[in-house]
Design a protein around this motif. Sequence first.
Motif, mmCIF file in Angstrom:
data_model
loop_
_atom_site.group_PDB
_atom_site.id
_atom_site.type_symbol
_atom_site.label_atom_id
_atom_site.label_comp_id
_atom_site.label_asym_id
_atom_site.label_seq_id
_atom_site.Cartn_x
_atom_site.Cartn_y
_atom_site.Cartn_z
ATOM 1 N N LYS A 1 0.938 -1.206 0.050
ATOM 2 C CA LYS A 1 -0.128 0.003 -0.242
ATOM 3 C C LYS A 1 0.882 1.216 0.033
ATOM 4 O O LYS A 1 0.485 2.176 -0.619
ATOM 5 C CB LYS A 1 -0.868 -0.055 1.040
ATOM 6 N N GLU B 1 2.485 1.911 -3.732
ATOM 7 C CA GLU B 1 1.676 1.685 -4.797
ATOM 8 C C GLU B 1 1.596 2.955 -5.933
ATOM 9 O O GLU B 1 1.364 2.581 -7.223
ATOM 10 C CB GLU B 1 0.233 1.633 -4.555
ATOM 11 N N SER C 1 5.727 -2.001 -7.469
ATOM 12 C CA SER C 1 4.271 -2.580 -6.953
ATOM 13 C C SER C 1 4.310 -4.099 -7.546
ATOM 14 O O SER C 1 4.034 -5.074 -6.845
ATOM 15 C CB SER C 1 3.264 -1.792 -7.027
ATOM 16 N N GLN D 1 0.779 1.411 -12.794
ATOM 17 C CA GLN D 1 -0.221 1.542 -12.145
ATOM 18 C C GLN D 1 -1.686 0.901 -12.495
ATOM 19 O O GLN D 1 -2.150 0.025 -11.655
ATOM 20 C CB GLN D 1 -0.402 2.922 -11.417
ATOM 21 N N TYR E 1 -1.361 -3.111 -12.650
ATOM 22 C CA TYR E 1 -1.541 -3.366 -11.034
ATOM 23 C C TYR E 1 -2.807 -3.604 -10.489
ATOM 24 O O TYR E 1 -3.148 -4.516 -9.968
ATOM 25 C CB TYR E 1 -0.289 -2.643 -9.970
ATOM 26 N N SER E 2 -3.565 -2.571 -10.752
ATOM 27 C CA SER E 2 -4.892 -2.410 -10.289
ATOM 28 C C SER E 2 -5.761 -3.685 -11.034
ATOM 29 O O SER E 2 -6.753 -4.113 -10.405
ATOM 30 C CB SER E 2 -5.384 -0.999 -10.692
ATOM 31 N N SER F 1 -3.780 -7.304 -9.305
ATOM 32 C CA SER F 1 -3.220 -7.370 -7.696
ATOM 33 C C SER F 1 -4.450 -7.855 -7.046
ATOM 34 O O SER F 1 -3.944 -8.715 -6.027
ATOM 35 C CB SER F 1 -2.971 -5.891 -7.226
#
Length: 219
Positions: free
Chosen positions: A29, A32, A38, A124, A127-128, A131
């Motif tokens: 967290k 991120e 990440s 990012q 990753y979203s 994850s």
Amino acid sequence: MDSLYHKSTVIDYVWLYSKYLGNQLAYLKEIEENGSASIVYLLNLLETIHKAHVDDYESNFQSVVKKTFESGVLSQVEYEFLNNKVNGVRKLRNIFAHANLSQYSFTLNDSEVIYPLTENDNCQLLYSKISDIIFNIILKIAIVPLDVDISVNTDSSIKALKYTIITLTPDEILRDKGIDLTNLHGWSKLTKAEQYRHAENASNVNILARIFSGLKESE
């Protein structure tokens, strides 16, 4: 659609399995904002829990994931998601660990929009997308030795996730940015690594043209 457990819930259960792994998942967290970091960190934790589950710290990612699958923990869909060498987590891990990142991009939902992996915002975004699924696969492995009454299945979420990893040449990267290769004297004399570096650093002419066009229209 699978109801995936929230990351905070995953962390709580994983912490019961291993304080170290639970704390490291919580640490994600804090980083991120750095998309590539990440992804790399999460994939390292994924590999760690696979190795712990099969008690094999010498084998590679591919081998320990296969052993976890053979132990009955993973579904076929989850196994393919992790171990597919074309678009799976295995491919992503190898790209971030060993490859020239400038070569690789991804697309979503069969769209023509290309997301280069050298750009933080794109990492990012990726990753979203992956994850929550990976967190829940980690949870699925962690609860095996625990006396907890929960079940985890990520199959539907994996099937709904449609991304494709693509490889572009330096010439293709420049063309995508609207740059005419005929004006680049000495381009062919550069090494491939140099071409990728310069292509990555080049400004996107198409975007600049749209910006200036918008400014002109607003005058």
